[in-house]
Design a protein around this motif. Structure first.
Motif, PDB file in Angstrom:
ATOM      1  N   GLN A 227      -9.987   5.794  -3.455  1.00 42.35           N
ATOM      2  CA  GLN A 227     -10.101   7.247  -3.483  1.00 42.35           C
ATOM      3  C   GLN A 227     -10.911   7.679  -2.280  1.00 42.35           C
ATOM      4  OE1 GLN A 227      -8.749   9.587  -5.681  1.00 42.35           O
ATOM      5  NE2 GLN A 227      -9.537  11.057  -4.197  1.00 42.35           N
TER       6      GLN A 227
ATOM      7  N   LYS B 297      -2.377  -2.746 -14.637  1.00 45.82           N
ATOM      8  CA  LYS B 297      -1.279  -2.233 -13.812  1.00 45.82           C
ATOM      9  C   LYS B 297      -1.084  -3.052 -12.550  1.00 45.82           C
ATOM     10  CE  LYS B 297      -1.632   2.560 -15.402  1.00 45.82           C
ATOM     11  NZ  LYS B 297      -1.815   3.978 -15.002  1.00 45.82           N
TER      12      LYS B 297
ATOM     13  N   GLY C 209       0.378   5.912  -0.414  1.00 45.59           N
ATOM     14  CA  GLY C 209      -0.523   7.048  -0.581  1.00 45.59           C
ATOM     15  C   GLY C 209      -1.088   7.609   0.703  1.00 45.59           C
TER      16      GLY C 209
ATOM     17  N   THR D 144      -2.865  -3.169  -9.938  1.00 48.25           N
ATOM     18  CA  THR D 144      -2.995  -2.228  -8.831  1.00 48.25           C
ATOM     19  C   THR D 144      -4.467  -1.937  -8.550  1.00 48.25           C
ATOM     20  OG1 THR D 144      -0.888  -1.187  -9.420  1.00 48.25           O
ATOM     21  CG2 THR D 144      -2.352   0.069  -7.990  1.00 48.25           C
TER      22      THR D 144
ATOM     23  N   ARG E 184      -5.606   9.398  -2.202  1.00 51.84           N
ATOM     24  CA  ARG E 184      -5.821   8.181  -2.975  1.00 51.84           C
ATOM     25  C   ARG E 184      -4.787   7.154  -2.561  1.00 51.84           C
ATOM     26  NH1 ARG E 184      -5.719   6.673  -9.421  1.00 51.84           N
ATOM     27  NH2 ARG E 184      -3.459   6.890  -9.129  1.00 51.84           N
TER      28      ARG E 184
ATOM     29  N   SER F 224      -3.052   3.456  -2.959  1.00 54.65           N
ATOM     30  CA  SER F 224      -2.773   2.458  -3.988  1.00 54.65           C
ATOM     31  C   SER F 224      -2.368   1.150  -3.335  1.00 54.65           C
ATOM     32  CB  SER F 224      -1.653   2.928  -4.912  1.00 54.65           C
ATOM     33  OG  SER F 224      -2.013   4.097  -5.609  1.00 54.65           O
ATOM     34  N   CYS F 225      -2.685   0.079  -4.006  1.00 58.14           N
ATOM     35  CA  CYS F 225      -2.328  -1.270  -3.543  1.00 58.14           C
ATOM     36  C   CYS F 225      -1.721  -1.995  -4.740  1.00 58.14           C
ATOM     37  CB  CYS F 225      -3.564  -1.989  -3.027  1.00 58.14           C
ATOM     38  SG  CYS F 225      -3.300  -3.740  -2.606  1.00 58.14           S
ATOM     39  N   ALA F 226      -0.416  -2.119  -4.732  1.00 64.27           N
ATOM     40  CA  ALA F 226       0.292  -2.739  -5.847  1.00 64.27           C
ATOM     41  C   ALA F 226       0.619  -4.186  -5.519  1.00 64.27           C
ATOM     42  CB  ALA F 226       1.569  -1.969  -6.150  1.00 64.27           C
TER      43      ALA F 226
ATOM     44  N   GLU G 180       0.833  -1.192   0.000  1.00 66.94           N
ATOM     45  CA  GLU G 180       0.000   0.000   0.000  1.00 66.94           C
ATOM     46  C   GLU G 180       0.874   1.251   0.000  1.00 66.94           C
ATOM     47  OE1 GLU G 180      -2.050  -2.934   2.968  1.00 66.94           O
ATOM     48  OE2 GLU G 180      -0.021  -2.258   2.466  1.00 66.94           O
TER      49      GLU G 180
ATOM     50  N   ARG H 270      -9.931  -0.542  -9.597  1.00 64.05           N
ATOM     51  CA  ARG H 270      -8.783  -1.397  -9.879  1.00 64.05           C
ATOM     52  C   ARG H 270      -8.379  -1.229 -11.331  1.00 64.05           C
ATOM     53  NH1 ARG H 270     -10.447  -7.151  -8.264  1.00 64.05           N
ATOM     54  NH2 ARG H 270      -8.412  -7.681  -9.152  1.00 64.05           N
TER      55      ARG H 270
ATOM     56  N   CYS I 215      -4.806  -3.168   2.357  1.00 66.37           N
ATOM     57  CA  CYS I 215      -5.486  -3.847   1.262  1.00 66.37           C
ATOM     58  C   CYS I 215      -5.276  -5.342   1.436  1.00 66.37           C
ATOM     59  CB  CYS I 215      -5.015  -3.371  -0.098  1.00 66.37           C
ATOM     60  SG  CYS I 215      -3.322  -3.796  -0.531  1.00 66.37           S
TER      61      CYS I 215
ATOM     62  N   TYR J  21      -7.073   0.706  -6.041  1.00 63.01           N
ATOM     63  CA  TYR J  21      -7.031   2.050  -5.473  1.00 63.01           C
ATOM     64  C   TYR J  21      -8.201   2.261  -4.514  1.00 63.01           C
ATOM     65  CZ  TYR J  21      -4.157   2.633  -9.647  1.00 63.01           C
ATOM     66  OH  TYR J  21      -3.205   2.476 -10.619  1.00 63.01           O
TER      67      TYR J  21
END
Length: 127
Positions: free
Chosen positions: A82, A76, A8, A78, A19, A21-23, A6, A72, A96, A80
Motif C-alpha cells: 500500500q 490468497k 496495480g 498474495t 496498492r 499486488s504480488c500474486a 505484480e 500479505r 516483488c 501487497y
C-alpha cells in the motif's frame, strides 16, 4: 513453475495512492519471506519493504516510512504494498521477490537474498 506476478501500478498524481499486488503461483507463499524493491532509471535497485513468513514483522526503508505499508494474505497467496502520499521520487519499476526462510526469521532489504522475482510493474508519480 514458480511465478510471481505484480499488478496495480500506473500513473498517479503526487499525494495519491496505489496498492500493488504480488500474486504467487506454483508454490505456497506462506513458506517465503516477501520483499518489495524498486528501480528508477539510472539508479540502483532499492529495497522498499519486506515481511516475514507469518507477517508478524516487517522492515521498511526510511525513504518510504510512514507512507508505504506491506502486508500479505497467505490464504490468497498474495502480498501487497500500500503506497500513500506518493511523491515524484517514488517513480520506478516495482518488483516483488520471495525467498524461503524459517518461520521466525526476519526479512532483509537486500535483493541478493531473494531468489524469486516478478517481472515488475511501473509506478509513475506525476502531475
Amino acid at each position: 513453475q514458480l511465478q510471481l506476478v505484480e499488478s496495480g501500478g500506473g500513473l498517479v498524481q503526487p499525494g495519491g495512492s496505489l496498492r500493488l499486488s504480488c500474486a504467487a503461483s506454483g508454490f505456497t507463499l506462506d513458506s517465503y519471506a516477501i520483499g518489495w524493491f524498486r528501480q528508477a532509471p539510472g539508479k540502483e535497485r532499492e529495497g522498499v519493504s519486506c515481511i516475514r513468513r507469518n507477517g508478524g514483522s516487517t522492515n521498511v526503508a526510511d525513504s518510504v516510512k510512514g507512507r508505504f505499508a506491506i502486508s500479505r494474505d497467505n490464504a490468497k497467496n498474495t502480498a501487497y504494498l500500500q503506497m500513500n502520499n506518493l511523491k515524484p521520487e517514488d517513480t520506478a519499476v516495482y518488483y516483488c521477490a520471495a525467498e524461503p526462510l524459517p518461520l521466525f526469521s526476519l526479512c532483509v532489504l537486500d535483493g541478493k537474498k531473494y531468489g524469486y522475482w516478478g517481472q515488475g510493474t511501473q509506478v509513475t508519480v506525476s502531475s
